[in-house]
Write a protein that holds these residues in place. Structure first.
Motif, PDB file in Angstrom:
ATOM      1  N   ARG A 198       0.842  -1.208   0.000  1.00 35.27           N
ATOM      2  CA  ARG A 198       0.000   0.000   0.000  1.00 35.27           C
ATOM      3  C   ARG A 198       0.876   1.257   0.000  1.00 35.27           C
ATOM      4  N   THR A 199       1.982   1.209   0.734  1.00 33.73           N
ATOM      5  CA  THR A 199       2.892   2.357   0.766  1.00 33.73           C
ATOM      6  C   THR A 199       3.589   2.530  -0.577  1.00 33.73           C
ATOM      7  N   LYS A 200       3.998   1.419  -1.185  1.00 37.26           N
ATOM      8  CA  LYS A 200       4.623   1.495  -2.513  1.00 37.26           C
ATOM      9  C   LYS A 200       3.640   2.035  -3.537  1.00 37.26           C
ATOM     10  N   ASP A 201       2.379   1.715  -3.366  1.00 38.81           N
ATOM     11  CA  ASP A 201       1.327   2.252  -4.238  1.00 38.81           C
ATOM     12  C   ASP A 201       1.340   3.792  -4.198  1.00 38.81           C
ATOM     13  N   VAL A 224       3.412  -1.952  -9.287  1.00 38.53           N
ATOM     14  CA  VAL A 224       2.505  -1.988  -8.138  1.00 38.53           C
ATOM     15  C   VAL A 224       1.382  -2.986  -8.389  1.00 38.53           C
ATOM     16  N   ILE A 225       0.857  -2.970  -9.633  1.00 44.04           N
ATOM     17  CA  ILE A 225      -0.202  -3.930  -9.986  1.00 44.04           C
ATOM     18  C   ILE A 225       0.300  -5.359  -9.758  1.00 44.04           C
ATOM     19  N   LYS A 226       1.553  -5.608 -10.189  1.00 44.89           N
ATOM     20  CA  LYS A 226       2.134  -6.942 -10.017  1.00 44.89           C
ATOM     21  C   LYS A 226       2.238  -7.308  -8.526  1.00 44.89           C
ATOM     22  N   LEU A 227       2.579  -6.343  -7.689  1.00 44.12           N
ATOM     23  CA  LEU A 227       2.676  -6.599  -6.248  1.00 44.12           C
ATOM     24  C   LEU A 227       1.316  -6.988  -5.674  1.00 44.12           C
ATOM     25  N   TYR A 228       0.254  -6.266  -6.075  1.00 45.20           N
ATOM     26  CA  TYR A 228      -1.095  -6.580  -5.610  1.00 45.20           C
ATOM     27  C   TYR A 228      -1.533  -7.956  -6.085  1.00 45.20           C
ATOM     28  N   GLU A 229      -1.226  -8.261  -7.358  1.00 47.41           N
ATOM     29  CA  GLU A 229      -1.641  -9.553  -7.910  1.00 47.41           C
ATOM     30  C   GLU A 229      -0.935 -10.707  -7.196  1.00 47.41           C
ATOM     31  N   ASP A 230       0.337 -10.539  -6.952  1.00 45.58           N
ATOM     32  CA  ASP A 230       1.085 -11.587  -6.240  1.00 45.58           C
ATOM     33  C   ASP A 230       0.540 -11.767  -4.823  1.00 45.58           C
TER      34      ASP A 230
END
Length: 384
Positions: free
Chosen positions: A336-339, A348-354
């Protein structure tokens, strides 16, 4: 014959003068010793008392002088001599028994107090002191001795304190209050009873009522970590965080390395939206703590985010995750902070998906999926 009589008379006169002189000298020596004791010259007083011929009269004075300089063995020795030579003096026995108790010679002390009680069971102090010995021996009969002392003298402050404290420990709050109130009627500024009154209200969760009682201790010159800590907790329970911080800081002054106090102060500042001070105190606390700190680091991360210190917040959340790899909150807060911080939204999308793939059931999944959708729409619009 007349000459012989005159010689006898002359010798008698000389003897009488000598006796008188010696008596006056002894009286003078006793006055000097008493004066030395009165002015705090205890060691010199002991020396002076020991020159007095009638030791029976001064054993107890020598004992008191030894007590004054902290030599309890010598004091006990001279009290014992004094009691042996004055076996009917109850006051001497009382003082001797108290010193025996102080020296942890409980059996000997108890024996003397029991003798005193047999001779005079109407003296409340005999019962109280006997109770002290029983309490030190962890004997539950101590309470009965205190109650007897109270029954004989319902203004006996020390007995009242012992009884009230017992009922506080047993959580008999109303009974404890009753005894305390009785004691305060005859001695309104009894610090021990005021402290018990405050603690009673605190444990009853009557925080608003407890505050003025803790404050009264401060007004009467008491100043301790315990009082300030309890005042801080009372104020915080009423959501009154400014005085809660004030008193927690005053408590911290007694123990500057108290990491828990630092962390609590930081949390109070966070509630007040004073994030700079929150960061200051929570960071200081974390430097001192050596237990698992995932929750504390996570809290620091939230504070740093509120200060828009995104990179430092990410470091704090990573430390939280290192402390506890199963901390789902910390893991999500990193993303969320990286977002908020990263310009590369595809990453960021990849981080959420993972995150969603890794944790199929988690409380953050709806938000993560919603955010993935929003970010993909933003990226699609950029292409147009």
């Amino acid at each position: 014959m007349k000459t012989k009589i005159n010689r006898v008379i002359s010798k008698l006169l000389v003897l009488l003068v000598f006796i008188q002189f010696n008596a006056e000298a002894q009286s003078s020596a006793l006055l000097v010793a008493d004066s030395l004791y009165a002015h705090g010259n205890y060691t010199k007083a002991i020396t002076a008392y020991k020159t007095y011929n009638n030791k029976k009269e001064v054993y107890h004075k020598i004992a008191k002088a030894y007590i004054a300089i902290g030599n309890y063995d010598a004091a006990l020795e001279h009290y014992k001599l004094s009691v042996e030579t004055n076996p009917n003096d109850a006051l001497l026995k009382f003082d001797y028994a108290k010193l025996l108790s102080r020296a942890k010679k409980y059996e000997d002390a108890s024996k003397i107090f029991n003798e005193l009680i047999l001779k005079d069971d109407t003296n409340p102090n005999y019962h109280y002191e006997a109770g002290i010995i029983l309490e030190k021996q962890r004997d539950t009969l101590a309470l009965q001795r205190y109650l007897t002392a109270y029954e004989l003298d319902n203004s006996h402050q020390k007995a009242i304190f012992k009884i009230a404290k017992h009922h506080l420990q047993k959580r008999n709050f109303e009974t404890s209050h009753s005894y305390i109130d009785t004691g305060l009627k005859t001695y309104a500024n009894n610090l021990e009873l005021i402290s018990l009154k405050a603690q009673n209200y605190y444990h009853q969760e009557y925080y608003t009522i407890a505050i003025p009682w803790f404050q009264k201790l401060l007004d009467l010159g008491e100043n301790s970590e315990f009082i300030h800590e309890k005042l801080s907790l009372c104020y915080s329970q009423n959501s009154d965080y400014v005085p809660a911080i004030k008193h927690r800081k005053l408590a911290l002054a007694f123990n500057p390395t108290d990491s828990i106090a630092m962390y609590v102060i930081g949390k109070y500042y966070e509630i007040l939206n004073d994030f700079e001070n929150a960061e200051k105190f929570i960071s200081a606390a974390l430097e001192l703590m050596d237990a698992p700190l995932n929750v504390e680091y996570r809290t620091l991360g939230v504070v740093l985010n509120r200060l828009e210190k995104r990179e430092e917040a990410i470091k704090a959340f990573k430390k939280a995750l290192k402390e506890d790899p199963s901390d789902l909150f910390a893991e999500f807060f990193i993303i969320r902070t990286k977002d908020e911080y990263y310009a590369d939204k595809l990453a960021v999308i990849k981080l959420y998906e993972d995150f969603v793939d890794k944790h199929e059931k988690n409380p953050f999944k709806p938000f993560a999926e919603g955010r993935i959708k929003e970010l993909k729409e933003e990226e699609f619009l950029k292409k147009d």
